[in-house]
Write an enzyme that holds these catalytic residues in place. Structure first.
Site, PDB file in Angstrom:
ATOM      1  N   TRP A 121       0.835  -1.213   0.000  1.00 50.14           N
ATOM      2  CA  TRP A 121       0.000   0.000   0.000  1.00 50.14           C
ATOM      3  C   TRP A 121       0.863   1.254   0.000  1.00 50.14           C
ATOM      4  O   TRP A 121       0.559   2.230  -0.698  1.00 50.14           O
ATOM      5  CB  TRP A 121      -0.990  -0.002   1.165  1.00 50.14           C
ATOM      6  CG  TRP A 121      -2.057  -1.038   0.963  1.00 50.14           C
ATOM      7  CD1 TRP A 121      -2.288  -2.145   1.713  1.00 50.14           C
ATOM      8  CD2 TRP A 121      -3.029  -1.072  -0.105  1.00 50.14           C
ATOM      9  NE1 TRP A 121      -3.341  -2.868   1.182  1.00 50.14           N
ATOM     10  CE2 TRP A 121      -3.806  -2.230   0.076  1.00 50.14           C
ATOM     11  CE3 TRP A 121      -3.303  -0.237  -1.195  1.00 50.14           C
ATOM     12  CZ2 TRP A 121      -4.857  -2.578  -0.791  1.00 50.14           C
ATOM     13  CZ3 TRP A 121      -4.346  -0.581  -2.062  1.00 50.14           C
ATOM     14  CH2 TRP A 121      -5.107  -1.740  -1.846  1.00 50.14           C
ATOM     15  N   ASP A 191      -1.682   6.561   6.102  1.00 49.54           N
ATOM     16  CA  ASP A 191      -2.782   5.758   5.571  1.00 49.54           C
ATOM     17  C   ASP A 191      -3.137   4.725   6.643  1.00 49.54           C
ATOM     18  O   ASP A 191      -2.483   3.699   6.769  1.00 49.54           O
ATOM     19  CB  ASP A 191      -2.329   5.078   4.271  1.00 49.54           C
ATOM     20  CG  ASP A 191      -3.361   4.075   3.753  1.00 49.54           C
ATOM     21  OD1 ASP A 191      -4.445   3.942   4.369  1.00 49.54           O
ATOM     22  OD2 ASP A 191      -3.073   3.423   2.727  1.00 49.54           O
ATOM     23  N   LYS A 215     -12.450  -1.492   6.049  1.00 46.97           N
ATOM     24  CA  LYS A 215     -11.699  -2.410   6.903  1.00 46.97           C
ATOM     25  C   LYS A 215     -12.277  -2.366   8.324  1.00 46.97           C
ATOM     26  O   LYS A 215     -12.704  -3.374   8.855  1.00 46.97           O
ATOM     27  CB  LYS A 215     -10.214  -2.062   6.937  1.00 46.97           C
ATOM     28  CG  LYS A 215      -9.590  -1.784   5.560  1.00 46.97           C
ATOM     29  CD  LYS A 215      -9.501  -3.035   4.688  1.00 46.97           C
ATOM     30  CE  LYS A 215      -9.219  -2.728   3.225  1.00 46.97           C
ATOM     31  NZ  LYS A 215      -7.973  -2.029   2.939  1.00 46.97           N
TER      32      LYS A 215
END
Ligand code: PLP
Length: 379
Positions: A121, A191, A215
């Site tokens: 990511w 993030d 999530k």
């Protein structure tokens, strides 16, 4: 009647039967939501707030939705103890949109930003940012196959960087920062897609915190952005207004129609977290859930997790079987036992158990029982 204390051996037959009927969803995202939240949403679907309509069908400018928006922000501010000089934005486009929104909002095209890569990511965020400014990779754990976090003392940060970006929890590799690094004067941009709300954090340490919702917050389609006020006015003129932090802050995230259903679910999740006792309670539970699964993995020669112990994630736990030829059997039998979505990411292989807030401890206990039995039969 429930037994008062719960070693693994003290489940009643009823509870075991009950557990067999129940599906525990270990998906990395979109991920499991609290059953109480789903039941409440179900109960409110045909008549929300006495309107005789669902939340999906009414104006975001109506009194009921404006109240929901204000209530959700208030609850979130209280859960995370967000200081007054931060704004909370409810945006669209997921975390990936923020990969572009961050450089567009915070820096000109001739500036430089530092990125620390501890998994894919962070890589993706840095690649997207490189379209808009000059990216300096201050550290990259690639040579360890993303099983650790490079020592912050060795990061090569830029003097005068517009910001330093990192990924506090890498969802695929299961690598998590358990402390905020102190290495740069630049604002920290993080993030937190797969860790926000899993524990208390000190928001004042960060310039921008962002997270895709699917999530640990709610449905896909929503991203939360928490931004320090002094960073609201740095956007490039060409920044699209729906991702311009100043525009969205001034319009209470409603410069256009927000993702109302996703926002509604997030509001229910925030209420649920407050009812559980808040993030300190969740942190204790999350640490305990992860701790017992790591203990099982570490105590066996049959299962393995490659991440160095001090950087292991509480949220996403990848693990492999000693013999990968057994992977398919493991997944099929787990699924038949109500343990769903344990397949690991293709770049890591093996299995991954995601243990977000909404995964009850019973789910982890059921997984541990299954893994113990599977090892006994196949080890
Ligand atoms: C899932 C995830 C993303 C991608 O989120 P989208 O909402 O699909 O854009 C980004 N970063 C992290 C850490 C994630 O876990």
């Amino acid at each position: 009647m429930k037994a008062p204390s719960k070693g693994l051996a003290t489940f009643s037959l009823d509870e075991v039967a009950n557990a067999m009927d129940r599906v525990f969803n270990f998906s990395p995202g979109p991920a499991t939501l609290p059953t109480a939240v789903l039941e409440r949403a179900q109960g409110e679907l045909l008549d929300w707030q006495g309107t005789g309509m669902s939340v999906i069908e009414v104006s975001h400018r109506g009194k009921e939705f404006v109240e929901l928006a204000a209530h959700s922000e208030k609850t979130l501010r209280s859960l995370l103890a967000i200081p007054d000089n931060y704004r909370v934005l409810f945006l669209q486009g997921g975390a990936t949109m923020q990969f572009a929104a961050v450089p567009l909002n915070l820096a000109g095209s001739d500036s430089r930003a530092d990125y620390v890569l501890t998994g894919n990511w962070g890589q993706k965020a840095s690649k997207e940012a490189a379209r808009y400014l000059s990216v300096n990779v201050a550290a990259d754990a690639k040579d360890t196959n993303y099983t650790t976090i490079p020592d912050p003392g060795a990061w090569r940060v830029t003097d005068g960087a517009a910001y330093l970006h990192y990924t506090p929890n890498e969802t695929i590799y299961g690598v998590e920062f358990h402390e905020v690094p102190e290495v740069s004067d630049a604002p920290l941009v993080v993030d937190m897609s797969s860790t926000l709300l899993s524990r208390p954090i000190d928001v004042s340490r960060f310039g921008v915190i962002y997270a895709g919702a699917q999530k640990n917050i709610g449905p896909a389609g929503l991203a939360l952005v928490i931004v320090r006020e002094d960073l609201l006015d740095l956007a490039r003129p060409e920044t699209p207004s729906v991702i311009n932090y100043r525009v969205m802050a001034d319009s209470d995230s409603m410069s256009n129609t927000p993702p109302t259903l996703a926002w509604y679910f997030a509001a229910l999740v925030f209420d649920w977290l407050a009812e559980q006792g808040g993030l300190a309670v969740m942190a204790e539970l999350n640490q305990r859930k992860a701790g017992k699964l790591y203990a099982l993995i570490d105590g066996s020669d049959f299962y393995a997790n490659p991440v160095v112990p001090e950087h292991r994630s509480w949220m996403n736990i990848p693990f492999t079987l000693a013999d990968p030829a057994l992977d398919a059997d493991f997944l099929r039998e787990a699924s038949a036992a109500g343990l769903a979505n344990l397949k690991g990411h293709r770049s890591v292989g093996g299995m991954r158990a995601s243990l977000y807030n909404a995964m009850p401890e019973e789910g982890v206990d059921a997984l541990i029982r299954f893994m113990t039995e599977f090892e006994a039969r196949n080890g």
